[in-house]
Every structure is written in structure tokens, then in C-alpha cells.
Design a protein around this motif. Sequence first.
Motif, PDB file in Angstrom:
ATOM      1  N   LEU A   1       0.809  -1.223   0.000  1.00 24.95           N
ATOM      2  CA  LEU A   1       0.000   0.000   0.000  1.00 24.95           C
ATOM      3  C   LEU A   1       0.841   1.271   0.000  1.00 24.95           C
ATOM      4  O   LEU A   1       0.473   2.267  -0.626  1.00 24.95           O
ATOM      5  N   TYR A   2       1.987   1.251   0.709  1.00 24.31           N
ATOM      6  CA  TYR A   2       2.712   2.498   0.954  1.00 24.31           C
ATOM      7  C   TYR A   2       4.120   2.538   0.363  1.00 24.31           C
ATOM      8  O   TYR A   2       4.703   3.613   0.265  1.00 24.31           O
ATOM      9  N   ASP A   3       4.700   1.372   0.012  1.00 24.41           N
ATOM     10  CA  ASP A   3       6.092   1.331  -0.452  1.00 24.41           C
ATOM     11  C   ASP A   3       6.964   2.187   0.479  1.00 24.41           C
ATOM     12  O   ASP A   3       7.680   3.092   0.060  1.00 24.41           O
ATOM     13  N   MET A   4       6.896   1.888   1.780  1.00 27.16           N
ATOM     14  CA  MET A   4       7.417   2.814   2.794  1.00 27.16           C
ATOM     15  C   MET A   4       8.820   2.491   3.269  1.00 27.16           C
ATOM     16  O   MET A   4       9.387   3.232   4.081  1.00 27.16           O
ATOM     17  N   ILE A   5       9.410   1.371   2.810  1.00 25.14           N
ATOM     18  CA  ILE A   5      10.756   1.018   3.257  1.00 25.14           C
ATOM     19  C   ILE A   5      11.772   1.530   2.247  1.00 25.14           C
ATOM     20  O   ILE A   5      11.863   1.019   1.125  1.00 25.14           O
ATOM     21  N   SER A   6      12.522   2.530   2.636  1.00 24.32           N
ATOM     22  CA  SER A   6      13.574   3.068   1.782  1.00 24.32           C
ATOM     23  C   SER A   6      14.900   2.419   2.164  1.00 24.32           C
ATOM     24  O   SER A   6      15.255   2.357   3.353  1.00 24.32           O
ATOM     25  N   THR A   7      15.631   1.941   1.172  1.00 24.13           N
ATOM     26  CA  THR A   7      16.818   1.123   1.417  1.00 24.13           C
ATOM     27  C   THR A   7      17.835   1.776   2.348  1.00 24.13           C
ATOM     28  O   THR A   7      18.370   1.100   3.238  1.00 24.13           O
ATOM     29  N   PRO A   8      18.159   3.070   2.220  1.00 26.93           N
ATOM     30  CA  PRO A   8      19.158   3.648   3.124  1.00 26.93           C
ATOM     31  C   PRO A   8      18.731   3.705   4.592  1.00 26.93           C
ATOM     32  O   PRO A   8      19.559   4.005   5.451  1.00 26.93           O
ATOM     33  N   THR A   9      17.451   3.419   4.877  1.00 27.69           N
ATOM     34  CA  THR A   9      16.998   3.430   6.275  1.00 27.69           C
ATOM     35  C   THR A   9      17.103   2.054   6.916  1.00 27.69           C
ATOM     36  O   THR A   9      16.885   1.922   8.128  1.00 27.69           O
ATOM     37  N   VAL A  10      17.443   1.020   6.165  1.00 27.36           N
ATOM     38  CA  VAL A  10      17.340  -0.367   6.636  1.00 27.36           C
ATOM     39  C   VAL A  10      18.608  -0.829   7.353  1.00 27.36           C
ATOM     40  O   VAL A  10      19.724  -0.587   6.899  1.00 27.36           O
ATOM     41  N   VAL A  11      18.406  -1.525   8.471  1.00 27.88           N
ATOM     42  CA  VAL A  11      19.432  -2.368   9.088  1.00 27.88           C
ATOM     43  C   VAL A  11      18.815  -3.753   9.209  1.00 27.88           C
ATOM     44  O   VAL A  11      17.696  -3.892   9.716  1.00 27.88           O
ATOM     45  N   MET A  12      19.520  -4.782   8.724  1.00 32.26           N
ATOM     46  CA  MET A  12      18.949  -6.119   8.724  1.00 32.26           C
ATOM     47  C   MET A  12      19.976  -7.173   9.090  1.00 32.26           C
ATOM     48  O   MET A  12      21.184  -6.917   9.076  1.00 32.26           O
ATOM     49  N   ARG A  13      19.473  -8.354   9.403  1.00 31.82           N
ATOM     50  CA  ARG A  13      20.360  -9.465   9.752  1.00 31.82           C
ATOM     51  C   ARG A  13      20.904 -10.126   8.481  1.00 31.82           C
ATOM     52  O   ARG A  13      20.148 -10.353   7.524  1.00 31.82           O
ATOM     53  N   ARG A  14      22.178 -10.476   8.506  1.00 29.57           N
ATOM     54  CA  ARG A  14      22.728 -11.227   7.385  1.00 29.57           C
ATOM     55  C   ARG A  14      22.052 -12.595   7.268  1.00 29.57           C
ATOM     56  O   ARG A  14      21.834 -13.103   6.164  1.00 29.57           O
ATOM     57  N   SER A  15      21.690 -13.188   8.401  1.00 29.18           N
ATOM     58  CA  SER A  15      21.018 -14.486   8.360  1.00 29.18           C
ATOM     59  C   SER A  15      19.674 -14.387   7.646  1.00 29.18           C
ATOM     60  O   SER A  15      19.224 -15.351   7.007  1.00 29.18           O
ATOM     61  N   CYS A  16      19.033 -13.232   7.739  1.00 32.33           N
ATOM     62  CA  CYS A  16      17.785 -12.997   7.016  1.00 32.33           C
ATOM     63  C   CYS A  16      18.037 -13.002   5.511  1.00 32.33           C
ATOM     64  O   CYS A  16      17.306 -13.636   4.739  1.00 32.33           O
TER      65      CYS A  16
END
Length: 226
Positions: free
Chosen positions: A146-161
Amino acid sequence: MPGLSVVIPAHNAEKFLGEALDSVFAQGIDAPEVVVVDDGSTDKTADVARSYGRGVRALTQSRSGSGKARNTGLAATTGKLVAFLDADDVWVIEKSGLQIPLLEADPALGLVFSDMLSFDQNGPAARTYFQERGFDGRCALSSIFLYDMISTPTVVMRRSCLADVGSFNESLPIGQDTDLWFRVALRFPFAVVPRPLVMRRFHAGNTTRDSRLLARCVVEIWGRYV
């Protein structure tokens, strides 16, 4: 093994890359692993990256786009957590301190993202990224659609993910990041810090996304995974 790897794709970013890198090192993280992938630049982007010495690893590739550049960077890093930054954008100083503890507190989380604020030579925009999209703050698969609200430069994620869902799909002409967030959301819960933790720079060299093409891609991605 480093705790945090930061991947920065860069194309003709000589004017801005130093400010982006400085914003990473201002986070106060102990020895972050920082990789800049020079995506076919014709200016001195790679020289700026190398000027940081051992603190930044500079890789080069022929012009292939940000998705390929991010995958190249990911393949060269080893941190348990991965973050992304575009070479012309800037992290605010509280970013890592607000996002990383959420991942440490909840081992089930796949990623944490945040709001973002655009700026140009005239100053910051009046509304944030979330406000522009009407994002209601719910971290759900449907919200991405609905919103396309995740902008890549804001992301921190797990490598295992990433190891579970795969990296950026280079076959897509646009929306490679949205495709990845869909895959993450199908397998992992995710969380948001509802504050602008990234400053997105608008300038003449920005790559703009075709909103109609992106909308078609998002619908295609939704149909592919849901």
C-alpha cells in the motif's frame, strides 16, 4: 567478524561520498565494515573512498545499477548486521543507536527501517517520507504493497535474514528493493523507528524512479509472492 557491515553503491558521487562516509563513522560503532562499490563512475568517486584508508574498502564494477552494486558489496562483507546507504545521502547521528538495539532485543526480527527526510540546497522538505505516503505505522506485508514505505538507506537487517530470502533481484528493471522487502516480510517480522534517521539529498544527478513503472512492478511482485 564485524558487528555491522555498511554497503554503499556509488556512481559519480565524488561531491557527496565523503559526507555519506563521515555520517557512518559518526555513529560511534566500533570498527564498522564499510564497502563502497563504485558503479562505473567517470569521476573520482573511487579515489574519495580510498582516501579513507583501511576504514573503507573500495570495489569497482562496470555500470550495472544499484541492485548489482549492493549485491557486490554484500558478497564482500561479513558482518552479522547489514545496513545500506546511498552515496549522496546522510545518516543522522542517532540512526544506529536507535535501530541496532531493536534487533539485539528481538532475535526474531529480520530488519528495522525508519522514516526519512529529503533536503536540497534550499533546506529540508516540509514533510517526511512517511508523511508523503500516508504510512500508518503498521509493519505488515500489506503495508509494503500500500505504501512502499521502506527506503533502502533506512534499513538495518540481519545477514542471516538475507541468507534465508536471498539478495537483490537484478533481473527486475525497478523495485529490486521492494521485491526484497516483500520476501523478508513473508518470512520475518520487521520493525520501524518512526523518526527520520536518513537525510535524502535531492540534486541534479539523482536517479528518479518512474512511479507508474514502479506501481506495475509492485503489483507484479505482490502477485508473485502472495
